[in-house]
Motif scaffolding. Structure first.
Motif, short mmCIF file in Angstrom:
data_model
loop_
_atom_site.label_atom_id
_atom_site.label_comp_id
_atom_site.label_asym_id
_atom_site.label_seq_id
_atom_site.Cartn_x
_atom_site.Cartn_y
_atom_site.Cartn_z
N ARG A 128 2.43 16.02 44.90
CA ARG A 128 2.03 15.20 46.05
C ARG A 128 1.75 16.08 47.26
NH1 ARG A 128 6.12 11.34 49.43
NH2 ARG A 128 4.60 10.13 50.63
N ASP A 141 -0.52 9.70 51.64
CA ASP A 141 -0.85 10.55 50.50
C ASP A 141 -2.33 10.91 50.50
OD1 ASP A 141 1.73 10.45 49.62
OD2 ASP A 141 1.38 8.91 48.11
N HIS A 197 -1.92 12.70 45.01
CA HIS A 197 -0.74 12.23 44.29
C HIS A 197 -1.06 12.27 42.80
CE1 HIS A 197 2.92 9.30 44.48
NE2 HIS A 197 2.97 10.06 43.41
#
Length: 380
Positions: free
Chosen positions: A70, A77, A80
């Motif tokens: 991540r 994010d 990911h």
């Protein structure tokens, strides 16, 4: 049971790292994050944070960790990995750059890099957090490492009964249990030693503040199968971020055994000491010292019954857990624990980047300071 350790780095402890202009993927990341910034101070802080993130990435590569799970900015994010890809730094940075083309807000608050690793004893989840603005007394660079036991990994087809059979030898006697836990702790410690040595060498850090604990999940009910094992990535004021609960790809196989551990301790009346008991959301229930207690003597670790406080003096209780009300009703003293506003400070990068030149961007500074370090890091 799983293992957790915080490694905390104070930028003022960095004595020899050359904070140089980031190269390759990190240089592109820097360009994205500084585009449009008008404050020299914000540019310097961003520059230094990216340079340190690049240095940490080099450190992880030095110990063989290359798999990124991540990459996030301010908990948003930008990469990911939900497929289990390997050696994916380039892809993570490309995704970040593409997202940045749409425009970031003016300046970051936190950067998070999560990596994974595995050996014959443990599966590692490594969370690197760089904070631009932080509470006074807290360290803005923190590496949180979780170690999950590979012996008891369980795919979706493994039943509760099958996993219990695999766990039984480790709980068959107090000696067997202690040997199992000690072996995992020693292996985890050796892994951390290598990581810390690389940090000291690459960054010239005189002190890395390290705090390691054994953590045991105490579910609210008996887990009959993998579908009942929960993930919880929502946080409140009492939470200290724990990547164990974040449902990262590839870690499902390592959760189920952890939901059976306290139940096994209770059933086999294991004398349990020196660990932190947590609820199924990741809230700390209590920290148990060396005095410990017989797990079978009450229902502190028995998920089939309501929680009871063990009758021992070296148990420290915390607010905010699933069992906070029953603990309060029992009359024991509950510590302050959890969050709290606290005074904040910014400009931490100044201690590293004051001497940064427009060409090389190299800097060094040093100071001393002891601290304690839990899920979050403080220099108090």
């Amino acid at each position: 049971m799983y293992l957790q350790s915080s490694l905390c780095i104070d930028p003022s402890q960095i004595t020899s790292i050359g904070v140089k202009k980031p190269t390759k993927a990190f240089a592109k990341m820097l360009n994205v994050m500084t585009f449009g910034l008008t404050s020299e101070k914000e540019e310097r802080e961003t520059f230094t944070a990216i340079a340190i993130l690049q240095s940490l990435n080099k450190i992880f590569r030095g110990v063989g960790v290359t798999n990124i799970v991540r990459l996030a900015k301010d908990d948003e994010d930008f990469y990911h990995d939900r497929e289990g890809k390997t050696d994916d730094l380039r892809e993570a940075m490309q995704t970040f750059q593409q997202a940045g083309a749409g425009g970031f807000k003016r300046v970051f608050e936190t950067l998070r890099l999560v990596l994974e690793d595995r050996d014959n004893e443990l599966k590692y989840l490594i969370d690197v957090n760089v904070t631009r603005v932080h509470k006074v007394g807290e360290f803005p660079i923190r590496i949180l490492v979780n170690g999950l036991l590979t012996d008891f990994s369980a795919g979706a087809s493994v039943t509760r009964e099958q996993l219990v059979e695999r766990l039984k030898p480790g709980f068959s006697s107090q000696e067997s249990y202690d040997q199992l836990v000690d072996r995992k702790k020693q292996h985890f410690g050796s892994y951390l030693d290598r990581l810390e040595a690389e940090i000291r060498e690459q960054m010239g850090v005189d002190e890395v503040v390290r705090d390691t604990s054994v953590r045991i999940v105490r579910p609210k009910k008996v887990a009959r199968g993998r579908p009942e094992v929960r993930h919880d990535d929502e946080y409140d004021e009492y939470d200290e971020y724990d990547p164990f609960f974040y449902d990262y790809y590839g870690f499902d196989d390592f959760y189920f055994y952890a939901w059976l551990w306290s139940e096994m301790c209770y059933e086999y009346d294991i004398y349990s000491r020196d660990f932190t008991l947590i609820d199924e959301h990741g809230h700390a229930i209590c920290a148990v010292g060396e005095e410990g207690f017989d797990a079978g003597s009450n229902n502190a670790m028995n998920p089939a019954e309501d929680f009871e406080t063990p009758a021992k003096s070296d148990v420290e209780y915390f607010p905010g857990s699933d069992y906070a009300n029953s603990i309060a009703e029992s009359g024991v003293t509950v510590g302050s624990g959890g969050g709290g506003a606290g005074e904040t400070a910014s400009g931490w990068a100044d201690s590293v980047s004051d001497a940064v030149s427009s060409d090389s961007g190299s800097s060094s500074s040093s100071s001393s300071g002891g601290s304690s370090c839990g899920g979050g890091c403080s220099s108090e």
